[in-house]
Enzyme design. Structure first.
Site, PDB file in Angstrom:
ATOM      1  N   HIS A   1      45.115   6.898  69.111  1.00  0.00           N
ATOM      2  CA  HIS A   1      45.437   8.259  68.630  1.00  0.00           C
ATOM      3  C   HIS A   1      45.263   9.304  69.737  1.00  0.00           C
ATOM      4  O   HIS A   1      44.847  10.434  69.475  1.00  0.00           O
ATOM      5  CB  HIS A   1      44.560   8.643  67.429  1.00  0.00           C
ATOM      6  CG  HIS A   1      44.764   7.785  66.221  1.00  0.00           C
ATOM      7  ND1 HIS A   1      45.629   8.104  65.203  1.00  0.00           N
ATOM      8  CD2 HIS A   1      44.216   6.600  65.863  1.00  0.00           C
ATOM      9  CE1 HIS A   1      45.602   7.164  64.270  1.00  0.00           C
ATOM     10  NE2 HIS A   1      44.750   6.231  64.647  1.00  0.00           N
TER      11      HIS A   1
ATOM     12  N   ASN B   1      46.018   8.065  57.644  1.00  0.00           N
ATOM     13  CA  ASN B   1      47.288   7.821  58.333  1.00  0.00           C
ATOM     14  C   ASN B   1      48.448   8.206  57.431  1.00  0.00           C
ATOM     15  O   ASN B   1      48.242   8.517  56.252  1.00  0.00           O
ATOM     16  CB  ASN B   1      47.414   6.324  58.675  1.00  0.00           C
ATOM     17  CG  ASN B   1      46.617   5.929  59.912  1.00  0.00           C
ATOM     18  OD1 ASN B   1      46.264   6.769  60.743  1.00  0.00           O
ATOM     19  ND2 ASN B   1      46.340   4.647  60.042  1.00  0.00           N
TER      20      ASN B   1
ATOM     21  N   HIS C   1      35.443  11.725  61.879  1.00  0.00           N
ATOM     22  CA  HIS C   1      34.596  10.570  61.595  1.00  0.00           C
ATOM     23  C   HIS C   1      34.637  10.273  60.091  1.00  0.00           C
ATOM     24  O   HIS C   1      34.242  11.129  59.297  1.00  0.00           O
ATOM     25  CB  HIS C   1      33.159  10.912  62.001  1.00  0.00           C
ATOM     26  CG  HIS C   1      32.229   9.744  62.019  1.00  0.00           C
ATOM     27  ND1 HIS C   1      32.418   8.629  61.240  1.00  0.00           N
ATOM     28  CD2 HIS C   1      31.100   9.509  62.722  1.00  0.00           C
ATOM     29  CE1 HIS C   1      31.449   7.774  61.461  1.00  0.00           C
ATOM     30  NE2 HIS C   1      30.639   8.276  62.359  1.00  0.00           N
TER      31      HIS C   1
ATOM     32  N   TYR D   1      33.238   5.572  65.146  1.00  0.00           N
ATOM     33  CA  TYR D   1      33.663   6.934  65.502  1.00  0.00           C
ATOM     34  C   TYR D   1      32.574   7.730  66.225  1.00  0.00           C
ATOM     35  O   TYR D   1      32.875   8.485  67.140  1.00  0.00           O
ATOM     36  CB  TYR D   1      34.182   7.679  64.260  1.00  0.00           C
ATOM     37  CG  TYR D   1      35.538   7.156  63.810  1.00  0.00           C
ATOM     38  CD1 TYR D   1      35.659   5.882  63.259  1.00  0.00           C
ATOM     39  CD2 TYR D   1      36.693   7.897  63.960  1.00  0.00           C
ATOM     40  CE1 TYR D   1      36.890   5.378  62.867  1.00  0.00           C
ATOM     41  CE2 TYR D   1      37.926   7.405  63.566  1.00  0.00           C
ATOM     42  CZ  TYR D   1      38.012   6.147  63.013  1.00  0.00           C
ATOM     43  OH  TYR D   1      39.237   5.655  62.639  1.00  0.00           O
TER      44      TYR D   1
HETATM   45 FE1  HDD Z   1      40.661   4.895  63.566  1.00  0.00          FE
HETATM   46  C1  HDD Z   1      40.763   7.469  65.752  1.00  0.00           C
HETATM   47  C2  HDD Z   1      42.754   6.601  61.426  1.00  0.00           C
HETATM   48  C3  HDD Z   1      40.838   2.131  61.510  1.00  0.00           C
HETATM   49  C4  HDD Z   1      38.343   3.357  65.445  1.00  0.00           C
HETATM   50  N1  HDD Z   1      41.586   6.687  63.588  1.00  0.00           N
HETATM   51  C5  HDD Z   1      41.495   7.613  64.582  1.00  0.00           C
HETATM   52  C6  HDD Z   1      42.276   8.766  64.243  1.00  0.00           C
HETATM   53  C7  HDD Z   1      42.845   8.516  63.029  1.00  0.00           C
HETATM   54  C8  HDD Z   1      42.401   7.206  62.616  1.00  0.00           C
HETATM   55  C9  HDD Z   1      43.757   9.435  62.258  1.00  0.00           C
HETATM   56  C10 HDD Z   1      42.459   9.995  65.112  1.00  0.00           C
HETATM   57  C11 HDD Z   1      41.506  11.089  64.737  1.00  0.00           C
HETATM   58  C12 HDD Z   1      41.787  12.306  65.575  1.00  0.00           C
HETATM   59  O1  HDD Z   1      42.845  12.919  65.374  1.00  0.00           O
HETATM   60  O2  HDD Z   1      40.957  12.605  66.434  1.00  0.00           O
HETATM   61  N2  HDD Z   1      41.657   4.435  61.855  1.00  0.00           N
HETATM   62  C13 HDD Z   1      42.381   5.305  61.100  1.00  0.00           C
HETATM   63  C14 HDD Z   1      42.736   4.660  59.855  1.00  0.00           C
HETATM   64  C15 HDD Z   1      42.214   3.401  59.891  1.00  0.00           C
HETATM   65  C16 HDD Z   1      41.516   3.263  61.144  1.00  0.00           C
HETATM   66  C17 HDD Z   1      43.525   5.320  58.742  1.00  0.00           C
HETATM   67  C18 HDD Z   1      42.266   2.312  58.867  1.00  0.00           C
HETATM   68  C19 HDD Z   1      42.472   2.495  57.620  1.00  0.00           C
HETATM   69  N3  HDD Z   1      39.793   3.061  63.502  1.00  0.00           N
HETATM   70  C20 HDD Z   1      39.962   2.099  62.551  1.00  0.00           C
HETATM   71  C21 HDD Z   1      39.027   1.013  62.798  1.00  0.00           C
HETATM   72  C22 HDD Z   1      38.302   1.364  63.902  1.00  0.00           C
HETATM   73  C23 HDD Z   1      38.799   2.648  64.340  1.00  0.00           C
HETATM   74  C24 HDD Z   1      38.909  -0.239  61.943  1.00  0.00           C
HETATM   75  C25 HDD Z   1      37.201   0.622  64.606  1.00  0.00           C
HETATM   76  C26 HDD Z   1      36.413  -0.235  64.050  1.00  0.00           C
HETATM   77  N4  HDD Z   1      39.796   5.298  65.336  1.00  0.00           N
HETATM   78  C27 HDD Z   1      38.833   4.546  65.902  1.00  0.00           C
HETATM   79  C28 HDD Z   1      38.251   5.160  67.146  1.00  0.00           C
HETATM   80  C29 HDD Z   1      38.992   6.525  67.222  1.00  0.00           C
HETATM   81  C30 HDD Z   1      39.942   6.435  66.051  1.00  0.00           C
HETATM   82  C31 HDD Z   1      38.274   4.305  68.339  1.00  0.00           C
HETATM   83  C32 HDD Z   1      39.655   6.874  68.552  1.00  0.00           C
HETATM   84  C33 HDD Z   1      39.329   8.300  68.807  1.00  0.00           C
HETATM   85  C34 HDD Z   1      38.372   8.666  67.792  1.00  0.00           C
HETATM   86  O3  HDD Z   1      38.123   7.594  66.982  1.00  0.00           O
HETATM   87  O4  HDD Z   1      37.837   9.747  67.658  1.00  0.00           O
HETATM   88  O5  HDD Z   1      36.881   5.314  67.016  1.00  0.00           O
END
Ligand code: HDD
Length: 723
Positions: free
Chosen positions: A84, A157, A348, A371
């Protein structure tokens, strides 16, 4: 009387919340002082020349002004989000329209009319920060509610399901879709071997693959896509009773997509297409809006759904549990500073408030750790909650101290609890009913590293989605699979994908396989593979029409608002009918832009000057929703001789957009073999009119109705158009 006083108090509190947020952000912005200084406040006499030993001599190390400037510059980038990374944000508010007091004690969901300030960030998933907006991908839809009880983040999402069931597989999924590690290609694309290798070996991805190959993955605008919380969460009321909940955001403008060819071209013509669209809409006062909907399911009803609510690869069809509208989200303010707000915002799923709780979805549970961890490396330490965009509007107090980039000056002697020194009295958490209470749930032993058998159904929801699409939407899905798999170099991977697809629908699999140079899909081959389960759940419905975008258009007015119409002109353009149509479009909130071979002016047939907004080259057809070619012999002739103008019309036709041609302007349709009012068969979305006054109003109405359909997917000979 007492009630109105309460109401007034509540409103003033809400106002305070939003005002406090705005003030907080303002207090960190710099004033308009004209004096240039260092970060220490020392006035800088010359910002063009470094300190040197003689005018042609070497620079001096003691030049603290140069050093500070360059050092700051060297550190101006922070790590981009691992997923993202590319996004756009906006401020706004959430207004509750229906109280959820029966289901939750969350303060911001109690009283209809309560407004809560929000910050929303939309994103793509796979691409880097500088990648294009219109790639085929999921879109993030993350909302931060600054509630009076603390921040609540709904990090969702634009697709209601996910690729994998367990957070354990998230890093593998992301590694597979990101550019391949040996040569770091391709950027922001799933059309490559590693993605399809992984997904074909993980049949649980099949449902999500159907969505990602559908038009949902190439939205026309952030403003025209749905949002989903994806996981099942819990709402807990004041009595401690829990209900499961799924969150939905429904866009007021309806759900609309681009065409794949168009999306790829926009990626080059305007990589900021979605960002710009959001920014411009808000700047012009066309505030994007979504309704918040909830699907509420009691614990007992959850057992009877026929699938496991804790499995994020499943959705609850609206036909089984209706979506109850409870509020609206309005985005009404662009950020002041992209880095400070959109880049530094830290969402988060674990930021919850009393009355909202987690379910045991293993994907969600894994996210709760991830997060915070990622913000530590991205934002450089544990104090990211102090950044203005992340700070709540309510006070916070605890004994956490220090750390990188601490802004708060904690006062006094005491940094522990319990204590008797801080205020002269012991400060203690009372452990009572106040604050966040986790739902008391009996947990099931034993400790185990295995998935529930109720997660084994990998295909029934994919089939449901497929069955629910319109014929055009099905064609788009087939074409998307074909495109992606044609980029996969290893035939065995292509084969595995179609063998899996045979478990969704035999015809779909066969169609996808046709141009791929592989064998006919074989469902049995897939069934023999490790990790493959064929435990098809029994859904009470064959199809869920609510899952089709085309079958659920918005109300007419909403479908036209903010649509962009190109008006192609050259010298000699006839203005009569054009003016009538323009007025009708503007009345419905659409915009028209005059596009010609050059900027400046063109002369109309009556000798007036018509100002030009864009050239064919700087604003091509893919940037518009519809095209209007007015009459006037001179104008039509000049356009016919201009390859860019002819291409403009052909491309719009190919992308199934509405076209309106008037009088001589109809000549531009000749290449398409469409008769200009010569009694030929009517073509969907092509409106042909005359220059004369009678019928102008009707012409305008026909064109408006055509644009309101968004696209005319079933248009003939689209594939024959070389665009
Ligand atoms: Fe995630 C970012 C949505 C599963 C780990 N995620 C992130 C963002 C969105 C989502 C919208 C961007 C937020 C922003 O605009 O800053 N993610 C989802 C959805 C998931 C999902 C809807 C499943 C239903 N994500 C998911 C899993 C993991 C992560 C299973 C890890 C175990 N996601 C992350 C992250 C991010 C992230 C690596 C990258 C940047 C951040 O968090 O702030 O931690």
């Amino acid at each position: 009387m007492a009630q109105s006083k309460q109401e007034a108090q509540r409103k003033s509190k809400v106002g305070e919340g939003a005002a406090a947020k705005a003030k907080q952000l303002e207090s960190f912005s710099q004033g308009p002082e004209s004096l240039l200084t260092t970060n220490q406040g020392v006035a800088i006499p010359d910002n063009h020349n470094s300190l040197r030993a003689g005018v042609r001599g070497p620079s001096l190390l003691e030049d603290f002004i140069l050093r500070e400037k360059i050092t700051h510059f060297d550190h101006e980038r922070i790590p981009e989000r691992v997923v993202h990374a590319r996004g756009a944000g906006a401020h706004g508010y959430f207004e509750l329209t229906k109280s959820l007091v029966e289901y939750t004690r969350a303060d911001f969901l109690q009283e209809a009319g309560t407004r809560t300030p929000v910050f929303v960030r939309f994103s793509t998933v796979a691409g880097s920060r500088g990648s294009s907006d219109t790639v085929r991908d999921v879109r993030g839809f993350a909302v931060k509610f600054y509630t009076r009880e603390g921040n609540y983040d709904l990090v969702g999402n634009n697709i209601p399901v996910f690729f994998v069931q367990d957070a354990m597989k998230f890093p593998d999924l992301v590694h597979a879709v990101k550019p391949e590690p040996h040569h770091e290609m391709p950027q922001a694309a799933s059309a490559h071997d590693t993605f399809w290798d992984f997904t074909s070996l993980m049949p649980e991805t099949t449902h999500m693959l159907m969505w990602i190959m559908s038009d949902r993955a190439i939205p026309r605008s952030f403003r025209m896509m749905e949002g989903f919380g994806v996981h099942t969460f819990r709402l807990i009321n004041a009595k401690g009773v829990s209900h499961f909940v799924k969150f939905h955001w429904k866009p007021r403008l309806g759900k609309h997509a681009l065409v794949w060819d168009e999306a790829q071209k926009i990626a080059g013509k305007d990589p900021d297409f979605h960002r710009r669209d959001l920014w411009e809409a808000i700047a012009k006062g066309n505030f994007p809006e979504w309704e918040l909907g909830v699907q509420i399911v009691s614990e007992e009803k959850a057992q009877a759904l026929g699938f496991d609510l804790l499995d994020a690869t499943k959705l609850i069809p609206e036909e089984m549990v209706p979506v109850l509208t409870v509020g609206k989200l309005v985005l009404n303010r662009n950020p002041e500073n992209f880095f400070a707000e959109t880049e530094q915002v830290a969402f988060h799923p674990g930021h919850v408030v009393p009355g909202i709780d987690f379910s045991n979805d293993p994907l969600l549970q894994g996210r709760l750790f991830s997060y915070t961890d990622t913000q530590l490396s991205r934002l450089g330490g544990p104090n990211f909650h102090e950044l203005p965009i992340n700070k709540g509007v309510c006070p916070f107090h605890n004994f956490q101290r220090d750390g990188m980039h601490r802004m708060l000056v904690n006062k006094g002697q005491v940094a522990y609890e319990p204590n008797s020194l801080a205020t002269g009295a012991e400060f203690r958490v009372d452990g009572g009913q106040q604050g966040f209470q986790s739902f008391t749930e009996a947990t099931e032993p034993p400790k185990i590293r295995r998935r529930s058998p109720s997660f084994d159904d990998h295909f029934s929801h994919a089939t449901l989605f497929w069955n629910s699409q319109s014929p055009a939407e099905k064609e788009h899905i087939i074409a998307a699979f074909q495109f992606e798999l044609s980029k996969v170099e290893v035939p065995a991977i292509r084969q595995r994908v179609v063998d899996n697809l045979a478990h969704v629908d035999a015809k779909l699999a066969r169609k996808v396989a046709e141009p791929l140079g592989i064998a006919v899909p074989d469902a049995k081959a897939a069934a023999g593979r490790a990790g493959f389960r064929d435990v098809r759940g029994k859904l009470p419905l064959e199809a869920a029409p609510s899952l089709s975008m085309e079958s659920n258009p918005p109300a007419n007015g909403a479908a036209l608002a903010t649509r962009k119409v190109a008006v192609l002109v050259a010298n000699g353009v006839e203005m009569g009918a054009l003016r009538v149509i323009q007025a009708a479009l503007h009345d419905m909130g659409a915009t028209t832009r005059i596009v010609a071979a050059h900027l400046g002016f063109v002369a109309t047939s009556s000798g007036q000057q018509l100002a030009v907004d864009h050239t064919f080259a700087n604003m091509p057809s893919v940037m518009f929703d519809a095209v209007l070619v007015p009459g006037g012999a001179g104008s039509a002739q000049a356009l016919m001789l201009n390859g860019d103008a002819v291409h403009f019309v052909l491309e719009a036709y190919k992308h199934c957009k509405s076209l309106c041609v008037i009088g001589e302007g109809a000549q531009l349709l000749r290449t398409l073999g469409i008769g200009a009012g010569e009694g030929g068969p009517a073509v969907a979305g092509v409106v042909i009119g005359k220059n004369d006054p009678p019928g102008r109003t009707q012409l305008a109405q026909e064109f408006l109705a055509a644009i309101a359909r968004h696209r005319h997917w079933m248009r003939p000979n689209v594939d024959a158009v070389p665009a």
